[in-house]
Design a protein around this motif. Structure first.
Motif, PDB file in Angstrom:
ATOM      1  N   THR A 243     -66.994 -18.462  79.080  1.00  0.00           N
ATOM      2  CA  THR A 243     -65.932 -17.659  78.482  1.00  0.00           C
ATOM      3  C   THR A 243     -66.527 -16.616  77.540  1.00  0.00           C
ATOM      4  N   SER A 244     -65.741 -15.589  77.245  1.00  0.00           N
ATOM      5  CA  SER A 244     -66.264 -14.419  76.542  1.00  0.00           C
ATOM      6  C   SER A 244     -66.000 -14.467  75.040  1.00  0.00           C
ATOM      7  N   TYR A 245     -66.596 -13.529  74.319  1.00  0.00           N
ATOM      8  CA  TYR A 245     -66.416 -13.421  72.879  1.00  0.00           C
ATOM      9  C   TYR A 245     -65.037 -12.887  72.488  1.00  0.00           C
ATOM     10  N   ASN A 246     -64.537 -11.936  73.257  1.00  0.00           N
ATOM     11  CA  ASN A 246     -63.364 -11.171  72.835  1.00  0.00           C
ATOM     12  C   ASN A 246     -62.077 -11.989  72.847  1.00  0.00           C
ATOM     13  N   LYS A 247     -61.104 -11.463  72.135  1.00  0.00           N
ATOM     14  CA  LYS A 247     -59.737 -11.969  72.254  1.00  0.00           C
ATOM     15  C   LYS A 247     -59.071 -11.243  73.415  1.00  0.00           C
ATOM     16  N   LEU A 248     -58.055 -11.852  73.970  1.00  0.00           N
ATOM     17  CA  LEU A 248     -57.377 -11.264  75.122  1.00  0.00           C
ATOM     18  C   LEU A 248     -55.877 -11.451  74.978  1.00  0.00           C
ATOM     19  N   ASN A 249     -55.176 -10.335  74.773  1.00  0.00           N
ATOM     20  CA  ASN A 249     -53.715 -10.376  74.574  1.00  0.00           C
ATOM     21  C   ASN A 249     -53.324 -11.392  73.512  1.00  0.00           C
ATOM     22  N   GLY A 250     -54.135 -11.488  72.458  1.00  0.00           N
ATOM     23  CA  GLY A 250     -53.826 -12.390  71.347  1.00  0.00           C
ATOM     24  C   GLY A 250     -54.966 -13.335  71.042  1.00  0.00           C
ATOM     25  N   PRO A 251     -54.996 -14.523  71.672  1.00  0.00           N
ATOM     26  CA  PRO A 251     -56.024 -15.527  71.336  1.00  0.00           C
ATOM     27  C   PRO A 251     -57.404 -15.141  71.861  1.00  0.00           C
ATOM     28  N   TYR A 252     -58.413 -15.809  71.288  1.00  0.00           N
ATOM     29  CA  TYR A 252     -59.744 -15.709  71.873  1.00  0.00           C
ATOM     30  C   TYR A 252     -59.702 -16.236  73.301  1.00  0.00           C
ATOM     31  N   ALA A 253     -60.473 -15.621  74.169  1.00  0.00           N
ATOM     32  CA  ALA A 253     -60.532 -16.092  75.559  1.00  0.00           C
ATOM     33  C   ALA A 253     -60.947 -17.554  75.623  1.00  0.00           C
ATOM     34  N   VAL A 254     -61.873 -17.957  74.756  1.00  0.00           N
ATOM     35  CA  VAL A 254     -62.379 -19.324  74.746  1.00  0.00           C
ATOM     36  C   VAL A 254     -61.307 -20.320  74.320  1.00  0.00           C
ATOM     37  N   GLN A 255     -60.241 -19.842  73.701  1.00  0.00           N
ATOM     38  CA  GLN A 255     -59.179 -20.705  73.173  1.00  0.00           C
ATOM     39  C   GLN A 255     -57.840 -20.442  73.842  1.00  0.00           C
ATOM     40  N   ASN A 256     -57.863 -19.894  75.046  1.00  0.00           N
ATOM     41  CA  ASN A 256     -56.630 -19.472  75.712  1.00  0.00           C
ATOM     42  C   ASN A 256     -56.324 -20.391  76.900  1.00  0.00           C
ATOM     43  N   GLY A 257     -55.404 -21.307  76.699  1.00  0.00           N
ATOM     44  CA  GLY A 257     -55.049 -22.269  77.739  1.00  0.00           C
ATOM     45  C   GLY A 257     -54.383 -21.638  78.947  1.00  0.00           C
ATOM     46  N   GLU A 258     -53.602 -20.576  78.738  1.00  0.00           N
ATOM     47  CA  GLU A 258     -52.976 -19.898  79.880  1.00  0.00           C
ATOM     48  C   GLU A 258     -54.043 -19.325  80.807  1.00  0.00           C
TER      49      GLU A 258
ATOM     50  N   SER B 293     -68.565 -22.041  76.411  1.00  0.00           N
ATOM     51  CA  SER B 293     -68.371 -20.846  75.592  1.00  0.00           C
ATOM     52  C   SER B 293     -69.600 -19.971  75.602  1.00  0.00           C
ATOM     53  N   ASP B 294     -69.399 -18.670  75.330  1.00  0.00           N
ATOM     54  CA  ASP B 294     -70.540 -17.853  74.953  1.00  0.00           C
ATOM     55  C   ASP B 294     -71.029 -18.376  73.609  1.00  0.00           C
ATOM     56  N   TRP B 295     -72.260 -18.029  73.265  1.00  0.00           N
ATOM     57  CA  TRP B 295     -72.914 -18.651  72.123  1.00  0.00           C
ATOM     58  C   TRP B 295     -72.212 -18.273  70.817  1.00  0.00           C
ATOM     59  N   ASN B 296     -71.576 -19.276  70.186  1.00  0.00           N
ATOM     60  CA  ASN B 296     -70.844 -19.132  68.923  1.00  0.00           C
ATOM     61  C   ASN B 296     -69.569 -18.304  69.062  1.00  0.00           C
ATOM     62  N   ALA B 297     -68.966 -18.306  70.221  1.00  0.00           N
ATOM     63  CA  ALA B 297     -67.699 -17.594  70.429  1.00  0.00           C
ATOM     64  C   ALA B 297     -66.548 -18.384  69.824  1.00  0.00           C
TER      65      ALA B 297
ATOM     66  N   MET C  35     -61.077 -26.865  72.944  1.00  0.00           N
ATOM     67  CA  MET C  35     -60.964 -28.090  73.741  1.00  0.00           C
ATOM     68  C   MET C  35     -59.569 -28.184  74.386  1.00  0.00           C
ATOM     69  N   LEU C  36     -58.543 -27.916  73.613  1.00  0.00           N
ATOM     70  CA  LEU C  36     -57.171 -27.994  74.117  1.00  0.00           C
ATOM     71  C   LEU C  36     -56.920 -26.976  75.227  1.00  0.00           C
ATOM     72  N   ALA C  37     -57.588 -25.818  75.143  1.00  0.00           N
ATOM     73  CA  ALA C  37     -57.406 -24.763  76.143  1.00  0.00           C
ATOM     74  C   ALA C  37     -58.096 -25.087  77.458  1.00  0.00           C
ATOM     75  N   GLY C  38     -59.061 -26.012  77.404  1.00  0.00           N
ATOM     76  CA  GLY C  38     -59.799 -26.357  78.613  1.00  0.00           C
ATOM     77  C   GLY C  38     -61.218 -25.849  78.632  1.00  0.00           C
ATOM     78  N   ASN C  39     -61.695 -25.306  77.494  1.00  0.00           N
ATOM     79  CA  ASN C  39     -63.103 -24.917  77.403  1.00  0.00           C
ATOM     80  C   ASN C  39     -63.900 -26.172  77.067  1.00  0.00           C
ATOM     81  N   ASP C  40     -64.676 -26.664  78.023  1.00  0.00           N
ATOM     82  CA  ASP C  40     -65.242 -28.002  77.931  1.00  0.00           C
ATOM     83  C   ASP C  40     -66.411 -28.129  76.967  1.00  0.00           C
ATOM     84  N   MET C  41     -67.246 -27.112  76.898  1.00  0.00           N
ATOM     85  CA  MET C  41     -68.449 -27.194  76.066  1.00  0.00           C
ATOM     86  C   MET C  41     -68.557 -25.974  75.174  1.00  0.00           C
ATOM     87  N   LEU C  42     -68.938 -26.202  73.922  1.00  0.00           N
ATOM     88  CA  LEU C  42     -69.181 -25.123  72.969  1.00  0.00           C
ATOM     89  C   LEU C  42     -70.673 -25.042  72.701  1.00  0.00           C
TER      90      LEU C  42
END
Length: 780
Positions: free
Chosen positions: A236-251, A269-273, A281-288
């Motif tokens: 997943t990327s560093y940027n936010k996308l239409n609101g939340p960070y991509a790394v934290q976006n469950g949709e 995640s990208d490194w420290n994103a 974790m709730l969004a489905g990003n398995d590893m940070l």
């Protein structure tokens, strides 16, 4: 010495494991078929560590120094540590190690644009396979590539890592790269998901994109890649996308990728994103990655309190273990540290030559004269790839243009070699009085061009048959290029003018080579020269690849994977890009860990820095220039050859919603060559329906055709491939009607066309990823 909570928990775990072993307690040992049981056997502490990386391997005592990091191990359960490395162009790691006389030089493969310019899926597979093999033989498990964001703007700092402005070309080249990597049992990691199209303020910028553009352009490339190659991991990327960070976006991660696309792999995640480990974790990003103490604490406390349901954490851990059981280290592979570097070098040479694009040729190429004068600092300081972690790997050589030309039998004018050697050395001292930095995310400054007297030029003319001028551009992550970098520098302009006028006055010609990371201005000066060759950046064998093409040993067959616009600002997207940002450190902010205390103080959000509105909507690249009748320097898909090709007997047939397109391609010239066949399709009433004039729907590359030889090319397009995204219905829709199938040699050059009736088709999807602001979108 300060002891972290993370370190304390590791000690406690070690004591507990030792105690359990002393009591003779046997634990489940991880196997591919018992992952659920192993997850149940893990302690909460182990699970919380499992979803975090173990730091970057920068110190000399690391097992694999200079690599990106590793995953957590649980010895009592048979879960080994696995290792990852960065770079789009090959394995990035330290070439030497402390107390070890061996060297560990990997292959410096071609840059992404070079690979995409081949328009050759087989070439993508070969490069991916070579990289996957080196990861395996050097003892690692996982390569953090391919990068495959869309080239929305020519100034993006990471364009050298990306493939194209077109999602179909990007997605298919990436798919075969992934297949190649994973054919060696190495994990691929397509990135950066998604809409990471600028480096300026990359950790905080919000990409604001319509649902339609997101689905048709930015997600489409990843969707094609996922469905064709099934990557084991996605970053997943560093940027936010239409609101939340991509790394934290469950949709984004769960609803679209897992539920709609059916992908079952591991998100990392990208490194420290991001800024909220639990939300990830709730969004489905398995590893940070690379893992932080505060992330461990947050996940542990959330799991204990129920804020992070155990079934969610278990699902994250399970997907990580599903990756682990596929890896080389889990299988106990005995790596050799000796991949076939010679075979990989040959792949680089061949693919590098096939990715060179001939833009202009007055007939001087292939070179007949054997004496060449090489002008331009880049001719003697060749750029093999970009900078940053995704840039060129630490290769042990780059074949110079001088060596390449000499190997092809050319005599290189020696006085210029001496002149440029001295000039570049003086420029190095001026630019880096304390020595050139060993590593930088952003590319360091390069030498200014040397100017010549009339006597010096006359001497060069007497000692050569042709002048070759090389122009270079290098980019890297953490900063975007400026608008000024799109244009020639004053010294470059003067050099081209002086050399061209002097050589033409003596009846001799001038060739310009573009050793560049992304498109630049050519329209304002190319009428002064006789041939223009876009070499891109071809990795360690660059000099050989280029000499193969200039000499005619290889007939150029590359095609542009993006548009060369006349001037910056011509593309509609240019007005929504940070082309003139003074603070070039914005991209590097929080690279080593997000800290809100270090964040800039509250200020009014700035357009294209804090947020970027994608107002061009679906009209990116040729979709804009083509649909709105805008002239360009060179169109998407353009590339000349030393021979010519004809197209006959175009036929389009349909069966069960699949359109089969056949066309005879004949070499009508006098030299053997390969040709790219581009299939564009135009929807009926495209302007009224606010659709692009035409879109790339497939492509193929011929075999080497001898003069007079014909090959029948067959391509297929499904009815669903012709769909556009309808936001009101939240559905993909292919309108019924008569569609035009076009065989093209570029987006501007239609060689043959036929029509076919297409039936309506609809597929409903989830109504998600709405922009959080109203966008003023471009329409036809």
């Amino acid at each position: 010495m300060k002891i972290s909570f993370h370190q304390i928990s590791l000690v406690v775990m070690a004591v507990a494991m030792s105690f359990s072993c002393s009591l003779g307690v046997s634990a489940q040992q991880l196997r591919a078929e018992n992952i659920d049981e192993v997850v149940k056997a893990m302690t909460l502490e182990e699970k919380c560590h499992m979803v975090l990386g173990r730091g970057m391997h920068f110190n000399d005592e690391a097992k694999f120094p200079g690599t990106a990091g590793s995953t957590f191990s649980v010895n009592r359960l048979g879960i080994p540590e696995t290792y990852c490395a960065d770079s789009q162009q090959g394995l990035r790691m330290s070439a030497t190690r402390a107390w070890d006389h061996h060297d560990y030089y990997p292959t410096d493969f071609v840059a992404s644009m070079t690979l995409a310019s081949t328009w050759d899926r087989e070439a993508a597979f070969k490069v991916g396979k070579g990289i996957g093999n080196e990861v395996r033989e050097f003892g690692l498990d996982w390569i953090l590539s391919p990068a495959m964001n869309l080239i929305r703007n020519p100034l993006c700092g990471r364009n050298h890592e990306y493939y194209s402005e077109d999602p179909y070309l990007s997605g298919t080249i990436a798919a075969d790269y992934v297949k190649g990597v994973q054919s060696e049992g190495t994990a691929a990691c397509p990135k950066h998901f998604v809409a990471n199209n600028q480096e300026t303020n990359r950790n905080n910028n919000i990409s604001q994109v319509s649902q339609r553009a997101l689905r048709e352009i930015y997600l489409k490339a990843f969707e094609i890649m996922v469905k064709e190659s099934d990557p084991w991991t996605i970053m997943t990327s560093y940027n936010k996308l239409n609101g939340p960070y991509a790394v934290q976006n469950g949709e984004l991660l769960t609803t679209i990728v897992r539920d709609e696309w059916g992908w079952k792999g591991m998100f990392v995640s990208d490194w420290n994103a991001g800024d909220d480990a639990v939300a990830a974790m709730l969004a489905g990003n398995d590893m940070l990655q690379p893992g932080q103490d505060k992330q461990y604490k947050a996940i542990y406390e959330a799991a204990k309190s129920g804020k992070l349901p155990m079934e969610v954490l278990d699902a994250n851990v399970k997907r990580i273990l599903e990756y682990v059981v596929k890896t080389h280290n889990f299988k106990g592979y005995k790596y050799s540290n000796e991949p076939d570097l010679k075979a990989h070098a040959q792949v680089v040479r061949e693919v590098g030559a096939d990715g060179i694009v001939l833009l202009k040729n007055s007939g001087i190429l292939p070179l007949a004269g054997k004496r060449v004068a090489l002008f331009g600092c880049t001719s003697y300081d060749w750029i093999s790839g970009g900078s940053g972690f995704g840039g060129t790997s630490v290769g042990h050589y780059t074949v110079s243009l001088v060596e390449g030309m000499r190997s092809a039998g050319y005599e290189v004018y020696k006085p210029l070699i001496r002149t440029y050697t001295q000039h570049i050395a003086a420029e190095e001292k001026r630019l880096f009085p304390n020595g050139r930095p060993p590593f930088s995310l952003m590319p360091p400054a390069r030498a200014d061009e040397k100017q010549f007297t009339a006597d010096e030029l006359n001497a060069a003319i007497e000692g050569s048959d042709v002048a070759i001028i090389s122009l270079g551009r290098k980019s890297g992550e953490a900063a975007d290029r400026s608008e000024a970098d799109f244009y020639l520098k004053e010294g470059e302009k003067q050099l081209i003018k002086a050399v061209s006028e002097a050589y033409h006055a003596k009846g001799k010609q001038v060739v310009v080579l573009l050793d560049i990371c992304s498109p630049i201005d050519v329209a304002s000066w190319q009428n002064q020269i006789d041939a223009l060759v876009c070499t891109w950046q071809g990795g360690q064998e660059s000099g050989f690849s280029l000499a193969d093409v200039l000499s005619g040993k290889v007939n150029p067959s590359g095609k542009l994977p993006m548009t060369f616009q006349n001037k910056y600002g011509d593309a509609y997207a240019d007005k929504n890009f940070p082309s003139n940002v003074d603070d070039k450190t914005l991209g590097a902010m929080f690279m080593w860990g997000y800290n809100k205390d270090q964040a800039p103080k509250e200020r009014k959000p700035q357009a294209n820095i804090d947020y970027t509105n994608y107002e061009e909507d679906i009209y990116v690249g040729y979709r804009y220039f083509d649909s709105f009748g805008k002239s360009v320097a060179y169109p998407f898909g353009f590339g000349l050859s030393y021979t010519t090709f004809g197209y006959d007997n175009l036929k389009v047939t349909e069966a069960n919603g699949v359109f089969t397109v056949k066309v005879d391609v004949k070499n009508t010239g006098s030299k053997a060559g390969r040709n790219v066949v581009e299939l564009f399709v135009a929807a009926p009433n495209s302007k009224k329906a606010n659709k692009p004039e035409k879109e790339l729907r497939n492509y193929a590359k011929t075999k080497l055709l001898q003069p007079g030889q014909t090959e029948t090319i067959t391509m297929q397009v499904k009815t669903e491939d012709l769909a556009s995204f309808n936001e009101k219905a939240s559905a993909w829709k292919t309108d019924a009607g008569v569609y035009t199938f076009m065989i093209c040699s570029s987006a501007n050059d239609v060689e043959a066309k036929a029509t076919a009736k297409v039936k309506a088709w609809t597929k409903k999807v989830n109504n998600v990823m709405k922009p959080n602001v109203k966008l003023n979108l471009l329409k036809r």
